[in-house]
Design an enzyme around this catalytic site. Structure first.
Site, PDB file in Angstrom:
ATOM      1  N   HIS A 133      48.302 -27.276 -13.597  1.00  0.00           N
ATOM      2  CA  HIS A 133      47.163 -27.640 -12.752  1.00  0.00           C
ATOM      3  C   HIS A 133      45.867 -27.523 -13.539  1.00  0.00           C
ATOM      4  O   HIS A 133      45.711 -26.628 -14.372  1.00  0.00           O
ATOM      5  CB  HIS A 133      47.093 -26.747 -11.516  1.00  0.00           C
ATOM      6  N   CYS A 188      45.713 -33.928  -9.949  1.00  0.00           N
ATOM      7  CA  CYS A 188      44.766 -33.027 -10.620  1.00  0.00           C
ATOM      8  C   CYS A 188      44.303 -33.555 -11.975  1.00  0.00           C
ATOM      9  O   CYS A 188      43.094 -33.635 -12.246  1.00  0.00           O
ATOM     10  CB  CYS A 188      45.369 -31.627 -10.745  1.00  0.00           C
ATOM     11  N   HIS A 223      38.389 -29.712  -7.946  1.00  0.00           N
ATOM     12  CA  HIS A 223      39.708 -30.219  -8.341  1.00  0.00           C
ATOM     13  C   HIS A 223      40.360 -31.004  -7.211  1.00  0.00           C
ATOM     14  O   HIS A 223      39.907 -30.996  -6.069  1.00  0.00           O
ATOM     15  CB  HIS A 223      40.612 -29.063  -8.769  1.00  0.00           C
TER      16      HIS A 223
END
Length: 342
Positions: A306, A257, A318
């Site tokens: 994240h 991420c 993402h």
């Protein structure tokens, strides 16, 4: 006339065996009835998702340790280079003093100051130098320079030794994090292997329903990026839709991420820190979703493990998790914390 004999009664031993066998059969039946059933697809998915989230948490910690290792390695290399150059300069200075000593020896008048230096203790010499009438100004300066150089080299060597130990500790921590991530992913795979092919296909279809995989299927609305930099970063990330999530990866063919966000902004000419937690402080904070603009960073979960890029119209772009590809997804699929405008 036929005799009427009473049937033979079973022995006490036989009765005991039969009773024990019956009891065991009842106990086994009861255990079977009480045993946990095979986990359902829903249970497996829930546990796998939990393991993937834990793996991603560990991945961001791994990324932080890896960045620290890289920094320490550069510092160690720099210090070792300084020590090598300093040692070379010290050797040249010693050669100069050695030439003076050779000339004095041949003339039969070896300067006591030089004798003392050649004994290997220039610091002691400097303390006593004032008492040596034979010491010339030039020789004193040379010896003082050598002594200073020796002290600096000793300090640099000690600093390098400390950094090398820090580097060794960091490498150990890195290995532990790597093992933790691999363990989580292996356990998740074991759980997935308990499902039938039909169940796995259904789970994959359910996962795919969370996201749109191409620009033509995602309505990003008419939001305008807050800056050209944000627009360029988002465009770079959009070009990577479909690339696989790989923990620790920073592109250009696979990403985790924070690897995706840092790579995307690098294409826009902006350097970002390596981890999601560090990237959370890389710009001005935006507390509400309504204030987000395309290209802004978006942080999720309480520990900020994240991160993605806001794409517009309540959508985030993402690298989601192991087993998934870079994609668009509703910002509401994860617990939103805040945005960051770089």
């Amino acid at each position: 006339m036929a005799s009427h004999r009473r049937p033979k009664q079973p022995s006490r031993t036989r009765v005991t065996v039969l009773t024990a066998t019956a009891a065991a059969a009842v106990a086994l039946s009861s255990q079977a009835a009480q045993a946990d059933p095979q986990p359902s697809k829903k249970d497996v998915k829930s546990e796998v998702d939990k393991l993937y989230e834990q793996a991603e948490q560990a991945t961001e910690k791994y990324n932080g340790v890896k960045a620290q290792q890289d920094k320490l390695q550069k510092e160690v290399d720099g210090l070792q280079g300084q020590v090598a150059r300093g040692q070379g300069e010290l050797n040249e200075l010693r050669k100069g003093i050695g030439a003076v000593a050779s000339g004095q020896y041949r003339s039969g008048s070896l300067d006591p100051s030089v004798q003392l230096f050649l004994s290997g203790d220039p610091d002691t010499f400097l303390e006593r130098a004032a008492t040596l009438d034979q010491l010339s100004g030039k020789q004193a300066e040379q010896l003082r320079t050598i002594a200073d150089k020796q002290r600096r080299l000793a300090q640099q060597r000690a600093e390098a030794a400390g950094k090398i130990q820090d580097l060794a500790d960091t490498r150990k921590a890195l290995g532990e994090k790597k093992d933790e991530i691999k363990g989580k992913l292996a356990k998740a795979q074991e759980l997935l292997n308990t499902l039938t092919a039909k169940e796995r296909a259904a789970m994959e279809a359910e996962e795919n329903s969370r996201a749109s995989r191409g620009n033509e299927r995602t309505d990003l609305g008419n939001d305008v990026p807050a800056s050209q930099r944000g627009a360029a970063a988002l465009a770079a990330a959009q070009a990577k839709i479909g690339s696989p999530y790989v923990w620790g990866a920073t592109g250009p063919s696979s990403f985790d991420c924070s690897g995706l966000t840092s790579w995307a902004y690098a294409q826009a000419g902006q350097s970002l820190p390596r981890t999601s937690q560090e990237q959370a402080n890389a710009g001005s904070r935006i507390s509400s979703q309504s204030g987000l603009k395309p290209g802004d960073l978006v942080l999720f979960y309480g520990d900020l493990h994240h991160i993605g890029l806001y794409a517009g119209n309540g959508t985030v772009l993402h690298a989601p998790k192991p087993g998934a590809n870079v994609r668009y997804e509703s910002i509401n699929n994860m617990p939103f914390m805040f945005g960051v405008r770089v």
